[in-house]
Design an enzyme around this catalytic site. Structure first.
Site, PDB file in Angstrom:
ATOM      1  N   ASP A  73       0.858  -1.179   0.000  1.00 56.69           N
ATOM      2  CA  ASP A  73       0.000   0.000   0.000  1.00 56.69           C
ATOM      3  C   ASP A  73       0.898   1.234   0.000  1.00 56.69           C
ATOM      4  O   ASP A  73       1.903   1.244   0.719  1.00 56.69           O
ATOM      5  CB  ASP A  73      -0.881  -0.044   1.258  1.00 56.69           C
ATOM      6  CG  ASP A  73      -2.031   0.926   1.180  1.00 56.69           C
ATOM      7  OD1 ASP A  73      -1.775   2.156   1.138  1.00 56.69           O
ATOM      8  OD2 ASP A  73      -3.190   0.469   1.155  1.00 56.69           O
TER       9      ASP A  73
ATOM     10  N   PHE B 120      -8.726  12.699 -20.064  1.00 57.99           N
ATOM     11  CA  PHE B 120     -10.147  12.862 -20.377  1.00 57.99           C
ATOM     12  C   PHE B 120     -10.821  11.499 -20.142  1.00 57.99           C
ATOM     13  O   PHE B 120     -10.734  10.971 -19.049  1.00 57.99           O
ATOM     14  CB  PHE B 120     -10.302  13.558 -21.737  1.00 57.99           C
ATOM     15  CG  PHE B 120     -10.089  15.056 -21.542  1.00 57.99           C
ATOM     16  CD1 PHE B 120      -8.816  15.550 -21.231  1.00 57.99           C
ATOM     17  CD2 PHE B 120     -11.145  15.938 -21.540  1.00 57.99           C
ATOM     18  CE1 PHE B 120      -8.614  16.907 -20.941  1.00 57.99           C
ATOM     19  CE2 PHE B 120     -10.955  17.294 -21.268  1.00 57.99           C
ATOM     20  CZ  PHE B 120      -9.685  17.769 -20.977  1.00 57.99           C
TER      21      PHE B 120
ATOM     22  N   SER C 130      -7.062  14.445 -13.719  1.00 58.06           N
ATOM     23  CA  SER C 130      -8.298  14.175 -14.456  1.00 58.06           C
ATOM     24  C   SER C 130      -8.911  15.469 -14.951  1.00 58.06           C
ATOM     25  O   SER C 130      -8.783  16.527 -14.297  1.00 58.06           O
ATOM     26  CB  SER C 130      -9.273  13.484 -13.494  1.00 58.06           C
ATOM     27  OG  SER C 130     -10.566  13.433 -14.036  1.00 58.06           O
TER      28      SER C 130
ATOM     29  N   LYS D  17      -8.176  14.826  -6.624  1.00 58.12           N
ATOM     30  CA  LYS D  17      -7.298  15.132  -7.771  1.00 58.12           C
ATOM     31  C   LYS D  17      -6.910  16.606  -7.748  1.00 58.12           C
ATOM     32  O   LYS D  17      -5.750  16.964  -7.949  1.00 58.12           O
ATOM     33  CB  LYS D  17      -8.003  14.796  -9.090  1.00 58.12           C
ATOM     34  CG  LYS D  17      -8.248  13.313  -9.291  1.00 58.12           C
ATOM     35  CD  LYS D  17      -6.941  12.556  -9.449  1.00 58.12           C
ATOM     36  CE  LYS D  17      -7.126  11.062  -9.468  1.00 58.12           C
ATOM     37  NZ  LYS D  17      -5.889  10.317  -9.276  1.00 58.12           N
TER      38      LYS D  17
ATOM     39  N   TYR E 245     -13.949  12.416  -4.895  1.00 52.69           N
ATOM     40  CA  TYR E 245     -12.904  11.884  -5.771  1.00 52.69           C
ATOM     41  C   TYR E 245     -12.251  13.017  -6.561  1.00 52.69           C
ATOM     42  O   TYR E 245     -11.028  13.146  -6.610  1.00 52.69           O
ATOM     43  CB  TYR E 245     -13.494  10.843  -6.743  1.00 52.69           C
ATOM     44  CG  TYR E 245     -12.560  10.577  -7.904  1.00 52.69           C
ATOM     45  CD1 TYR E 245     -11.388   9.859  -7.715  1.00 52.69           C
ATOM     46  CD2 TYR E 245     -12.808  11.107  -9.171  1.00 52.69           C
ATOM     47  CE1 TYR E 245     -10.496   9.659  -8.766  1.00 52.69           C
ATOM     48  CE2 TYR E 245     -11.927  10.913 -10.222  1.00 52.69           C
ATOM     49  CZ  TYR E 245     -10.776  10.188 -10.013  1.00 52.69           C
ATOM     50  OH  TYR E 245      -9.889  10.011 -11.044  1.00 52.69           O
TER      51      TYR E 245
HETATM   52  P1  NAD Z   1      -7.593   1.349 -11.419  1.00 52.08           P
HETATM   53  O1  NAD Z   1      -8.459   1.287 -10.215  1.00 52.08           O
HETATM   54  O2  NAD Z   1      -7.727   0.292 -12.450  1.00 52.08           O
HETATM   55  O3  NAD Z   1      -6.049   1.432 -10.996  1.00 52.08           O
HETATM   56  C1  NAD Z   1      -5.662   2.044  -9.787  1.00 52.08           C
HETATM   57  C2  NAD Z   1      -4.766   1.047  -9.058  1.00 52.08           C
HETATM   58  O4  NAD Z   1      -4.330   1.630  -7.819  1.00 52.08           O
HETATM   59  C3  NAD Z   1      -5.497  -0.248  -8.702  1.00 52.08           C
HETATM   60  O5  NAD Z   1      -4.723  -1.343  -9.191  1.00 52.08           O
HETATM   61  C4  NAD Z   1      -5.571  -0.250  -7.183  1.00 52.08           C
HETATM   62  O6  NAD Z   1      -5.466  -1.552  -6.653  1.00 52.08           O
HETATM   63  C5  NAD Z   1      -4.372   0.611  -6.820  1.00 52.08           C
HETATM   64  N1  NAD Z   1      -4.458   1.311  -5.526  1.00 52.08           N
HETATM   65  C6  NAD Z   1      -5.478   2.066  -5.048  1.00 52.08           C
HETATM   66  N2  NAD Z   1      -5.164   2.548  -3.835  1.00 52.08           N
HETATM   67  C7  NAD Z   1      -3.911   2.097  -3.543  1.00 52.08           C
HETATM   68  C8  NAD Z   1      -3.048   2.260  -2.432  1.00 52.08           C
HETATM   69  N3  NAD Z   1      -3.403   2.952  -1.343  1.00 52.08           N
HETATM   70  N4  NAD Z   1      -1.825   1.654  -2.468  1.00 52.08           N
HETATM   71  C9  NAD Z   1      -1.452   0.914  -3.542  1.00 52.08           C
HETATM   72  N5  NAD Z   1      -2.251   0.727  -4.620  1.00 52.08           N
HETATM   73  C10 NAD Z   1      -3.459   1.323  -4.619  1.00 52.08           C
HETATM   74  O7  NAD Z   1      -7.825   2.797 -12.074  1.00 52.08           O
HETATM   75  P2  NAD Z   1      -7.334   3.383 -13.459  1.00 52.08           P
HETATM   76  O8  NAD Z   1      -8.531   3.625 -14.286  1.00 52.08           O
HETATM   77  O9  NAD Z   1      -6.226   2.585 -13.986  1.00 52.08           O
HETATM   78  O10 NAD Z   1      -6.816   4.788 -12.977  1.00 52.08           O
HETATM   79  C11 NAD Z   1      -5.463   5.034 -12.687  1.00 52.08           C
HETATM   80  C12 NAD Z   1      -5.344   6.464 -12.170  1.00 52.08           C
HETATM   81  O11 NAD Z   1      -5.828   7.361 -13.161  1.00 52.08           O
HETATM   82  C13 NAD Z   1      -6.148   6.741 -10.908  1.00 52.08           C
HETATM   83  O12 NAD Z   1      -5.406   7.608 -10.081  1.00 52.08           O
HETATM   84  C14 NAD Z   1      -7.369   7.434 -11.436  1.00 52.08           C
HETATM   85  O13 NAD Z   1      -7.942   8.281 -10.481  1.00 52.08           O
HETATM   86  C15 NAD Z   1      -6.810   8.213 -12.599  1.00 52.08           C
HETATM   87  N6  NAD Z   1      -7.794   8.536 -13.621  1.00 52.08           N
HETATM   88  C16 NAD Z   1      -8.565   7.542 -14.136  1.00 52.08           C
HETATM   89  C17 NAD Z   1      -9.534   7.862 -15.082  1.00 52.08           C
HETATM   90  C18 NAD Z   1     -10.447   6.799 -15.630  1.00 52.08           C
HETATM   91  O14 NAD Z   1     -11.521   7.139 -16.117  1.00 52.08           O
HETATM   92  N7  NAD Z   1     -10.075   5.517 -15.597  1.00 52.08           N
HETATM   93  C19 NAD Z   1      -9.684   9.185 -15.519  1.00 52.08           C
HETATM   94  C20 NAD Z   1      -8.851  10.160 -14.980  1.00 52.08           C
HETATM   95  C21 NAD Z   1      -7.909   9.829 -14.029  1.00 52.08           C
HETATM   96  C1  WQD Z   2     -19.736   9.526 -19.886  1.00 59.41           C
HETATM   97  C2  WQD Z   2     -21.099   9.942 -20.447  1.00 59.41           C
HETATM   98  C3  WQD Z   2     -22.816  10.048 -18.796  1.00 59.41           C
HETATM   99  C4  WQD Z   2     -22.913   5.763 -17.914  1.00 59.41           C
HETATM  100  C5  WQD Z   2     -16.037   9.998 -15.176  1.00 59.41           C
HETATM  101  C6  WQD Z   2     -15.524  10.707 -13.961  1.00 59.41           C
HETATM  102  C7  WQD Z   2     -14.256  11.451 -14.291  1.00 59.41           C
HETATM  103  C8  WQD Z   2     -13.244  10.525 -14.958  1.00 59.41           C
HETATM  104  C9  WQD Z   2     -13.821   9.723 -16.067  1.00 59.41           C
HETATM  105  C10 WQD Z   2     -11.690   9.709 -13.354  1.00 59.41           C
HETATM  106  C11 WQD Z   2     -21.837  10.939 -19.556  1.00 59.41           C
HETATM  107  C12 WQD Z   2     -23.127   8.981 -19.795  1.00 59.41           C
HETATM  108  C13 WQD Z   2     -22.601   7.011 -18.429  1.00 59.41           C
HETATM  109  C14 WQD Z   2     -24.171   5.182 -18.200  1.00 59.41           C
HETATM  110  C15 WQD Z   2     -24.705   7.129 -19.515  1.00 59.41           C
HETATM  111  N1  WQD Z   2     -12.725   9.553 -14.046  1.00 59.41           N
HETATM  112  N2  WQD Z   2     -23.489   7.673 -19.222  1.00 59.41           N
HETATM  113  N3  WQD Z   2     -25.021   5.910 -18.992  1.00 59.41           N
HETATM  114  O1  WQD Z   2     -18.802  11.138 -16.140  1.00 59.41           O
HETATM  115  O2  WQD Z   2     -17.455  11.887 -18.148  1.00 59.41           O
HETATM  116  O3  WQD Z   2     -16.295  10.948 -16.200  1.00 59.41           O
HETATM  117  O4  WQD Z   2     -15.038   9.090 -15.642  1.00 59.41           O
HETATM  118  O5  WQD Z   2     -11.057  10.701 -13.194  1.00 59.41           O
HETATM  119  O6  WQD Z   2     -13.788  11.980 -13.094  1.00 59.41           O
HETATM  120  O7  WQD Z   2     -16.522  11.629 -13.517  1.00 59.41           O
HETATM  121  O8  WQD Z   2     -17.604   9.440 -17.622  1.00 59.41           O
HETATM  122  O9  WQD Z   2     -18.170   7.235 -18.547  1.00 59.41           O
HETATM  123  O10 WQD Z   2     -19.279   7.978 -16.396  1.00 59.41           O
HETATM  124  O11 WQD Z   2     -19.907   9.084 -18.542  1.00 59.41           O
HETATM  125  O12 WQD Z   2     -25.523   7.742 -20.216  1.00 59.41           O
HETATM  126  O13 WQD Z   2     -24.514   4.091 -17.735  1.00 59.41           O
HETATM  127  O14 WQD Z   2     -21.931   8.785 -20.524  1.00 59.41           O
HETATM  128  O15 WQD Z   2     -23.979  10.712 -18.382  1.00 59.41           O
HETATM  129  O16 WQD Z   2     -22.520  11.813 -20.399  1.00 59.41           O
HETATM  130  P1  WQD Z   2     -17.654  10.947 -17.014  1.00 59.41           P
HETATM  131  P2  WQD Z   2     -18.738   8.330 -17.729  1.00 59.41           P
END
Ligand code: NAD
Ligand code: WQD
Length: 340
Positions: free
Chosen positions: A59, A179, A125, A154, A150
């Site tokens: 962790d 994005f 993000s 960030k 959340y």
């Molecule tokens: P994910 O959950 O698949 O990967 C995150 C990883 O971090 C996981 O494997 C989890 O086990 C690990 N983790 C969480 N807390 C931990 C801790 N305290 N110590 C060690 N490991 C820990 O998510 P992802 O989609 O791959 O996202 C990666 C990063 O990108 C995250 O920080 C997320 O917030 C950011 N992000 C994701 C998105 C998205 O839509 N997927 C968008 C913008 C930003």
């Molecule tokens: C996309 C579009 C929904 C699900 C989120 C987080 C953001 C980032 C990425 C981490 C929107 C619509 C969705 C469904 C739908 N994560 N939708 N039916 O909300 O842009 O971003 O993920 O940082 O912080 O907020 O992504 O994929 O949830 O939604 O109609 O079952 O799809 O309303 O318009 P979003 P999303």
């Protein structure tokens, strides 16, 4: 370079490992597996043709555990993915989100500086822009009001890392604002593996396609967008992964603080995505229109010109690749990775 990849077993981290190795870097992964499965790392090793990726089930809040990893591997830089990321869950469990994401990053950064490693690429993000003041969104766009804990983690972590760099210019901090990541490695062996019912659009669609849900709910069709449904900047996860390799250039040229949008610059509506998925994959996605989801905005897409100009990075994959590869992963792995 030797990279410490926190959260490397997760969705974006696992794809980034492939691009890092392909570019000649090596990596050591720290992940507590709270939202991932070590099978992802075995599959990554197979894709890149190594016997294994060095991995510690640790962790990032565990200072001693991190100390051991730093003493053994001496990473040059950290790509920091580890964090909790479920928007809805963060509203219900704000303490857990602030504690995991913020305390975890504070411990990580402290261990890094004690070991003279002052280079970090942070997963931020587009959510930090809140309801954006301009579209397409440039990095100059002011940060906004997040609608959930959340998002605030960030936004706050960006501020914390910015202040640390300001106080000690030996740090190089790259804030990458993602994005909407979708898609999967084209081989179909690694991909997004959400716990429970997905919140995000693409995994929900693929789970409808595989028969886990009868239909997709579309959250609102009365937004001020061309077809009334929400518009987002979907980016193929392989492009996003490559963006991290490009971001290492900023570290090499000792950027100090640098902020980049990682998006394609194109906005697609929910219906655009559903239609592309059906057309490319030949699978029907039944849907109904539901009320708007609280906290959603109408339109969000990037201007990615800064990353292209300064890092030479540009998204290569289009929407057809995204829906094809999302489906390819899901249909070959209908239940995600096997339970350990
Ligand atoms: P994910 O959950 O698949 O990967 C995150 C990883 O971090 C996981 O494997 C989890 O086990 C690990 N983790 C969480 N807390 C931990 C801790 N305290 N110590 C060690 N490991 C820990 O998510 P992802 O989609 O791959 O996202 C990666 C990063 O990108 C995250 O920080 C997320 O917030 C950011 N992000 C994701 C998105 C998205 O839509 N997927 C968008 C913008 C930003
Ligand atoms: C996309 C579009 C929904 C699900 C989120 C987080 C953001 C980032 C990425 C981490 C929107 C619509 C969705 C469904 C739908 N994560 N939708 N039916 O909300 O842009 O971003 O993920 O940082 O912080 O907020 O992504 O994929 O949830 O939604 O109609 O079952 O799809 O309303 O318009 P979003 P999303």
């Amino acid at each position: 370079m030797i990279l410490l990849v926190t959260g490397g077993a997760g969705y974006i981290g696992s794809h980034t490992l492939i691009e890092l190795y392909r570019a000649g870097h090596t990596a050591v992964v720290v992940d507590n597996l709270s939202n991932s499965n070590p099978e992802s790392l075995r599959r990554v090793a197979k894709i890149i043709g190594v016997t294994e990726i060095p991995f510690y089930k640790t962790d990032i809040r565990d200072r001693e555990g991190l100390e051991k990893v730093f003493s053994k591997h001496h990473p040059d830089a950290c790509i920091h993915f580890a964090g909790l990321k479920a928007v809805g869950e963060s509203v219900e469990k704000p303490w857990e989100y602030y504690e995991n994401n913020i305390s975890g990053t504070l411990v990580l950064v402290d261990v890094m500086r004690r070991h003279g490693c002052k280079n970090i690429i942070f997963s931020s993000s587009a959510t930090v822009y809140g309801d954006p003041a301009e579209i397409p969104i440039t990095e100059q766009c002011p940060k906004g009001q997040c609608t959930n804990p959340y998002g605030w983690t960030k936004s706050m972590l960006e501020q914390i890392l910015t202040d640390i760099q300001k106080a000690d210019p030996a740090w190089n901090v790259v804030l990458l604002r993602y994005f909407n990541p979708v898609g999967a490695h084209p081989g179909g062996t690694i991909g997004e593996n959400p716990n429970g019912i997905p919140n995000n659009l693409m995994p929900y669609i693929t789970q409808v396609a595989v028969g886990k849900h009868p239909e997709l709910g579309i959250f609102g069709n009365d937004y001020p967008t061309p077809d009334g449904t929400g518009v987002r900047d979907y980016i193929h996860v392989v492009d996003l992964a490559a963006g991290h390799v490009s971001a290492l250039q900023a570290i090499r040229r000792r950027c100090g603080l640098a902020v980049y949008n990682l998006g394609t610059g194109h906005g697609y509506s929910v219906l655009d995505i559903v239609n592309a998925f059906q057309r490319v994959n030949g699978v029907q996605i039944p849907y109904t229109i539901r009320p708007r989801r609280p906290g959603d905005i109408a339109t969000c897409y990037s201007n990615p010109a800064k990353a292209q100009k300064e890092l030479g990075w540009k998204a290569r994959y289009g929407i057809d690749d995204m829906v094809r590869d999302s489906w390819n992963w899901q249909r070959h792995n209908p239940d995600g990775y096997p339970e350990e």
